[in-house]
Design a protein around this motif. Structure first.
Motif, mmCIF file in Angstrom:
data_model
loop_
_atom_site.group_PDB
_atom_site.id
_atom_site.type_symbol
_atom_site.label_atom_id
_atom_site.label_comp_id
_atom_site.label_asym_id
_atom_site.label_seq_id
_atom_site.Cartn_x
_atom_site.Cartn_y
_atom_site.Cartn_z
ATOM 1 N N THR A 45 0.838 -1.204 0.000
ATOM 2 C CA THR A 45 0.000 0.000 0.000
ATOM 3 C C THR A 45 0.871 1.251 0.000
ATOM 4 O O THR A 45 0.580 2.227 -0.696
ATOM 5 C CB THR A 45 -0.946 -0.008 1.215
ATOM 6 N N GLN A 87 -7.579 0.240 -0.409
ATOM 7 C CA GLN A 87 -7.819 -0.976 0.354
ATOM 8 C C GLN A 87 -9.116 -0.834 1.167
ATOM 9 O O GLN A 87 -9.917 -1.745 1.247
ATOM 10 C CB GLN A 87 -6.630 -1.204 1.288
ATOM 11 N N ASP A 163 -5.939 -1.864 -5.039
ATOM 12 C CA ASP A 163 -5.363 -2.300 -3.765
ATOM 13 C C ASP A 163 -6.336 -3.231 -3.044
ATOM 14 O O ASP A 163 -7.339 -2.779 -2.485
ATOM 15 C CB ASP A 163 -5.048 -1.078 -2.885
ATOM 16 N N GLU A 164 -6.047 -4.511 -3.083
ATOM 17 C CA GLU A 164 -6.868 -5.543 -2.419
ATOM 18 C C GLU A 164 -8.348 -5.385 -2.727
ATOM 19 O O GLU A 164 -9.176 -5.249 -1.829
ATOM 20 C CB GLU A 164 -6.622 -5.526 -0.903
HETATM 21 MG MG LIG Z 1 -2.095 -2.850 2.182
#
Ligand SMILES: [Mg+2]
Ligand SMILES: Nc1ncnc2c1ncn2[C@@H]1O[C@H](COP(=O)(O)OP(=O)(O)O)[C@@H](O)[C@H]1O
Lengths: 247, 327
Positions: A45, A87, A163-164
């Protein structure tokens, strides 16, 4: 055709004594899906934040389409055609799903009608059309993650960083998310994807970059990465083995 | 019924009430009600829509009041020009002080606006050119719309001027809310990071919102000076004005066009009648009662009274839908 779209050169980021990113370099070529993996706290991240201008880097450079975008403001980087999701989802609760997507579409127009049209197109692409009128806060987590992607797609990016985007989804939803990634790729958009779920990221990626304790461990094709002893030791012990590929 | 229709009907009712009830005291309360509803709408743009809490809006109110007063008092310029000039000066001041303040996050921004409001009050207290703490008496002119002066008992004329200004504020608010800018402000309120990832220059849009908000607030302040005809810094710059604007909007509904109207409809009569009953400043009783109301609302209904009404209406609709299924 190996034309680098994004070039990350020696990115370093410190938080006090902690080296969250240490001299990380890799390229993402036009039209590719690159997976960025690594254990929790590896610095994925943070790397996203450095690339997109959310954090000021402590060293290194980022080039996008050959232009130096190091430490450029995130909104300017977005205007260059590079943007990302987060995220932690940031759905605008009071707005409907369509209106959420319109916030992205306004990058290229000032007109409500035009933004609506772009939003509807994107909702079609991301299978959110039936939910267009629902308020943002009524969605399931899977749909919220999908909406995040839809919203940034509406800015018409050349490259997208996720991100995820699949964390917290069930098997069916993960499969749908994987299909969406491939669909985005077919639209000609380059992808850099941070993902924890190996079964999801390995099959759709052209290449994998592995990050561990802030440093790049390896960068290669998914099957090679999955069989690398160091990677298995650092990370893949968490239940996934190349030998038991289920995809 | 849609939002626009309800708003339209509400405006007609507000416009007709002072005609129907011929008490000067009532008309005075109606003037203050519409004035404060307008201030709430203006404040809503920066705090309700853009999510940047300002505790210093009295500064812009006072700048508007002083500009229009000084224009008439020093230069004999029509107050209408003073209203416009006050709006522009407030816009410029707001931009200059907000630009560095916007670099601060959340709570620090709110505290900065509080400090700025107090600093501007002190500047006016010690500024000889505008008669410092003595204040300004607006000289008598020929009565009429042009000079914005009427027979002191003719409250109706003042009411329709502030009503027109209020409609103007509403139109601007509506245009902001339903345009690209409204979308952008709501995105910024949700998350600066998300906004920037969508290519939104957050500082620029917050400045636009603050500028428009300050401009409208100052125009209303300009009217206030012409209405009361005498102002001093403690009348137009006090923290209590900033707080009244904050409280009435929060009670009514933050980020909602109906919020300030509902909030002002409760706060203004409340404070006027406690004043009548308890004399003088009403011993601050109005703000105590009002503060309690806000606490209760904030605990149980974060979207204010508007949210409460929406919930009740929602339940009504659900029940209507269920009825035929049962039968
Ligand atoms: Mg992360
Ligand atoms: N803003 C921050 N301040 C201090 N430390 C941080 C900050 N962001 C991340 N870190 C630390 O940097 C390391 C990498 O975090 P992160 O990039 O979030 O990892 P990942 O996304 O790979 O799980 C972690 O040890 C984390 O605690």
């Amino acid at each position: 055709m190996k034309e680098p779209l994004l070039e990350v050169k020696g990115i370093t980021k410190k938080f006090g004594n902690l080296l969250a990113n240490n001299d990380v370099s890799f390229n993402v070529n036009k039209g590719e899906i690159v997976g960025l993996i690594g254990p929790n706290g590896a610095g994925k991240t943070t790397l996203f934040n450095c690339i997109t201008g959310m954090y000021k880097t402590d060293g290194g450079q980022v080039f996008f389409r050959g232009r130096d975008i190091t430490n450029m403001a995130p909104d300017r980087i977005c205007k260059q055609g590079l943007t990302r999701t987060f995220q932690i989802v940031k759905t605008i609760k009071e707005l409907t799903v369509r209106e959420n997507v319109m916030t992205g579409a306004f990058l290229h127009t000032n007109r409500l009608k035009e933004a609506e049209e772009v939003a509807d197109e994107i909702l079609e692409l991301t299978n959110l059309r039936e939910k267009a009128e629902q308020p943002g806060n009524s969605l399931t987590i899977a749909d919220r993650k999908r909406l995040e992607i839809a919203r940034v797609l509406a800015t018409r990016p050349e490259m997208l960083m996720l991100d995820e985007a699949m964390a917290g989804l069930n098997q069916t939803e993960i499969r749908e998310a994987m299909e969406l990634c491939l669909k985005i790729k077919r639209e000609g958009i380059t992808l850099l994807i941070v993902e924890h779920i190996m079964e999801a990221i390995m099959p759709i990626s052209d290449r994998i970059v592995v990050l561990n304790a802030g440093e790049k461990l390896i960068e290669d094709k998914p099957d090679i990465v999955a069989n690398n002893d160091e990677v298995i030791k650092a990370y893949l012990g968490e239940g996934y083995h190349a030998k038991s590929k289920k995809y | 019924m849609n939002k626009k229709k309800i708003l339209f009907i509400l405006l007609i009712v507000i416009a007709l009430l002072p005609l129907a009830i011929k008490s000067n005291n009532f008309r005075h309360i109606m003037i203050l009600f519409v004035l404060f509803a307008g201030l709430g709408e203006a404040w809503n743009i920066i705090t309700g829509y853009a999510g940047q809490t300002s505790f210093g809006h009295a500064a812009f109110f006072g700048i508007g009041a002083y500009t229009s007063a000084v224009f008439v008092w020093k230069f004999g310029i029509l107050p209408w020009y003073g209203l416009l000039a006050g709006g522009i000066i407030a816009l410029v001041v707001a931009s200059i002080v907000s630009y560095p303040a916007f670099k601060l996050s959340g709570h620090y921004f709110a505290i900065a606006t509080l400090a700025i409001g107090e600093i501007i009050l002190q500047v006016f207290v010690s500024w000889d050119y505008v008669a410092g703490a003595t204040g300004i008496m607006i000289p008598m002119k020929e009565r009429g719309l042009l000079n914005m002066q009427f027979h002191p008992r003719n409250k109706l004329a003042y009411f329709y001027i502030i009503f027109a200004l209020f409609v103007f504020v509403l139109i601007i608010t509506y245009l902001v809310e339903s345009s690209k800018m409204g979308f952008y402000l709501k995105t910024i309120r949700e998350s600066h990071e998300a906004a920037r990832a969508l290519g939104i220059n957050t500082t620029r849009y917050k400045l636009y919102a603050m500028g428009i908000s300050a401009f409208l607030t100052a125009i209303l302040g300009g009217f206030y000076a012409q209405y009361v005809m005498y102002i001093d810094p403690f009348m137009v710059f006090p923290l209590s004005i900033s707080m009244q604007i904050v409280l009435l909007t929060v009670l009514g509904g933050l980020g909602n066009i109906f919020g300030p109207i509902i909030g002002a409809a409760i706060l203004i009569p409340l404070s006027q009648y406690t004043r009548i009953i308890f004399g003088g400043t009403g011993m601050g009783l109005d703000l105590i009662i009002f503060g309690l109301l806000v606490v209760v609302i904030a605990c149980y209904q974060p979207h204010g009274l508007v949210g409460l009404i929406q919930n009740i209406r929602q339940k009504g609709v659900e029940e209507d839908e269920r009825t035929p299924a049962r039968g």
